[in-house]
Design an enzyme around this catalytic site. Sequence first.
Site, PDB file in Angstrom:
ATOM      1  N   CYS A 382      12.364  -2.212  -4.313  1.00 26.25           N
ATOM      2  CA  CYS A 382      13.648  -2.914  -4.314  1.00 26.25           C
ATOM      3  C   CYS A 382      14.051  -3.344  -5.732  1.00 26.25           C
ATOM      4  O   CYS A 382      14.421  -2.492  -6.531  1.00 26.25           O
ATOM      5  CB  CYS A 382      13.624  -4.066  -3.316  1.00 26.25           C
ATOM      6  SG  CYS A 382      15.263  -4.415  -2.663  1.00 26.25           S
ATOM      7  N   HIS A 517      11.595  -1.687   1.581  1.00 26.52           N
ATOM      8  CA  HIS A 517      10.303  -2.381   1.516  1.00 26.52           C
ATOM      9  C   HIS A 517       9.273  -1.717   2.418  1.00 26.52           C
ATOM     10  O   HIS A 517       9.150  -2.089   3.585  1.00 26.52           O
ATOM     11  CB  HIS A 517      10.481  -3.838   1.954  1.00 26.52           C
ATOM     12  CG  HIS A 517      11.299  -4.657   1.004  1.00 26.52           C
ATOM     13  ND1 HIS A 517      10.733  -5.420   0.013  1.00 26.52           N
ATOM     14  CD2 HIS A 517      12.640  -4.805   0.886  1.00 26.52           C
ATOM     15  CE1 HIS A 517      11.687  -6.021  -0.678  1.00 26.52           C
ATOM     16  NE2 HIS A 517      12.858  -5.663  -0.163  1.00 26.52           N
ATOM     17  N   GLU A 519       6.223  -2.182   2.490  1.00 25.28           N
ATOM     18  CA  GLU A 519       5.113  -3.078   2.843  1.00 25.28           C
ATOM     19  C   GLU A 519       5.262  -3.709   4.231  1.00 25.28           C
ATOM     20  O   GLU A 519       4.300  -4.188   4.806  1.00 25.28           O
ATOM     21  CB  GLU A 519       4.948  -4.178   1.781  1.00 25.28           C
ATOM     22  CG  GLU A 519       6.021  -5.260   1.745  1.00 25.28           C
ATOM     23  CD  GLU A 519       7.220  -4.915   0.858  1.00 25.28           C
ATOM     24  OE1 GLU A 519       7.485  -3.714   0.645  1.00 25.28           O
ATOM     25  OE2 GLU A 519       7.900  -5.861   0.395  1.00 25.28           O
TER      26      GLU A 519
HETATM   27  N1  GLN Z   1      18.146  -8.731  -5.866  1.00 24.94           N
HETATM   28  C1  GLN Z   1      18.226  -7.348  -5.533  1.00 24.94           C
HETATM   29  C2  GLN Z   1      19.339  -7.058  -4.550  1.00 24.94           C
HETATM   30  O1  GLN Z   1      19.832  -7.935  -3.907  1.00 24.94           O
HETATM   31  C3  GLN Z   1      16.911  -6.854  -4.992  1.00 24.94           C
HETATM   32  C4  GLN Z   1      16.531  -7.435  -3.682  1.00 24.94           C
HETATM   33  C5  GLN Z   1      15.074  -7.241  -3.348  1.00 24.94           C
HETATM   34  O2  GLN Z   1      14.287  -6.910  -4.223  1.00 24.94           O
HETATM   35  N2  GLN Z   1      14.697  -7.425  -2.104  1.00 24.94           N
HETATM   36  O3  GLN Z   1      19.722  -5.924  -4.413  1.00 24.94           O
END
Ligand code: GLN
Length: 544
Positions: A382, A517, A519
Amino acid sequence: MSPKVIFVTGGVLSSLGKGISAASLGALLEARGYKVRLRKFEPYLNVDPGTMSPFQHGEVYVTEDGGETDLDLGHYERFTSLNTRRSDAVSTGQIYSKVIAKERRGDYLGATIQVIPHITNEIKEHLTRDIEDDIDFLICEIGGTVGDIEGLPFLEAIRQYANDVGRENVLFMHLTLVPFIKTAQELKTKPSQHSVKELQSMGIQPDILLCRTEVPLPLEAKKKLALFCNIKLECVIEAADVDSIYSVPLAYYSEGLGAQVCQHFGLESKEPDLSVWEEIVQRVRNPQGEVRVAVVGKYTGLQDAYKSIAESFQHGGIANQLNVKVEWLNAEDLSDDDSVAKALSGVQGVLVPGGYGERGTRGKMRAIQYARENNMPFFGICLGMQLAVIEYARHVLKLEGAHTSEINPKTPHPVVELMTNWDQKGKKVKRSADMELGGTMRLGGYDCILKPGSLAHSVYGSDKIVERHRHRYEMNRTYEAQFKAAGLLITGTSPDGQLPEMIELKDHPWFLAMQFHPEFKSKPMAPHPVFTAFIKAAHHYKKD
Ligand code: GLN
């Protein structure tokens, strides 16, 4: 048919591992062929766990259906075959909001709204909401510690529920601590006795007492607890400290927990098939080597903040039969190239996890640059992917000041920008007013198509995957041609080819980052392919 319900409460103090206990009981019942669901009731007043600080509360766990929930739902998924849902976690704040909304609508016809019966009714209603007919057991964890003011409405509601459906359809399991006092060389049962008294004073008689202890619980201590807590001796279960959380189901099995639960409900106690757990524990206990990896994050002071990542690494270790040592590095400490080189000199791979806001992003980018230039396996999740894009834009494409508009809205090169709005299928539509305010997150499971021949494709061994998201920003495709020409490829996208989901570097042995994600979907019995592949690549990493 309504399911048999098992309520799990906790006594004496917090952090005894109620989530893992509930999840392990779920594992034991599944091993007997039963169908289970697990739920969590949180006594806090927050309405949206998504906005709670990971520093205080640990990670926000994202469910397939887009719920931002408590990290215990992660334990439920890792110990069972379940995909949890948004409805499997509810807080006092949500219950109160519902009741107040009903009152405002006039649903209560002007009645005086009270904790009993209005709040307790709402809790009871929520208990079995969204539960399939074929579920045999519903395991409900009540957050907090018995005796807390916040927990009272939940305890009252579960007491009532047992009365409503019949005591024979409900089991109360209480997790407690039996401390070992070193100076006296004695185990003390008094805190547990008091905690059970507290429950009894609210009309709840626990059926099973699960006793966390540092040392084995002798028969004498069990007898004492049985006598003072009004519990059958066989139902006083030792829950001694273990070397790995994944040996908890086996430990509970040898204490007879599953059998006692079946007996309580008058069910025939089939012998469970625990071979999967035996295999997991065997692998955890007999690693064939070791691999060291680093996580460069912002919340490294509290390990629960990256709980699912920590667990997924263990799963990657299980898959490769390796012991995975994780160094949790605070990105803010990586203040120059020397500190990065020093911090990463002893590791074989780097992961940069998700996050929000500016703090720590420079250190994370330094770590990414180090991994990129030293051919060290890199895994970005992310924000970790977004920073990999920015690092590449600045140092390889030479786009000075390239950034994400989340951190610098005025950047001359917004290589990561606020997502244009999308529909449920991941198709871009016109930006709504909400999006302009940054109010909407892309949450939960979405399909992603992988490019044949890519690292992403070979890691997953599949053309199409479903992964969970939680973000507002994404890689800006206007720069795609430049990235591609320089060697940074988009190898995973939404089904319509619009949203970039995965990137990798052409001329790097293992550099993979993703907008989602992974994970949240790894289990010890089914380690996530990206973690498995990353651990393998890290194990083979040799410094030039
Ligand atoms: N802050 C970034 C976004 O909103 C990444 C979010 C995250 O890493 N879950 O896109």
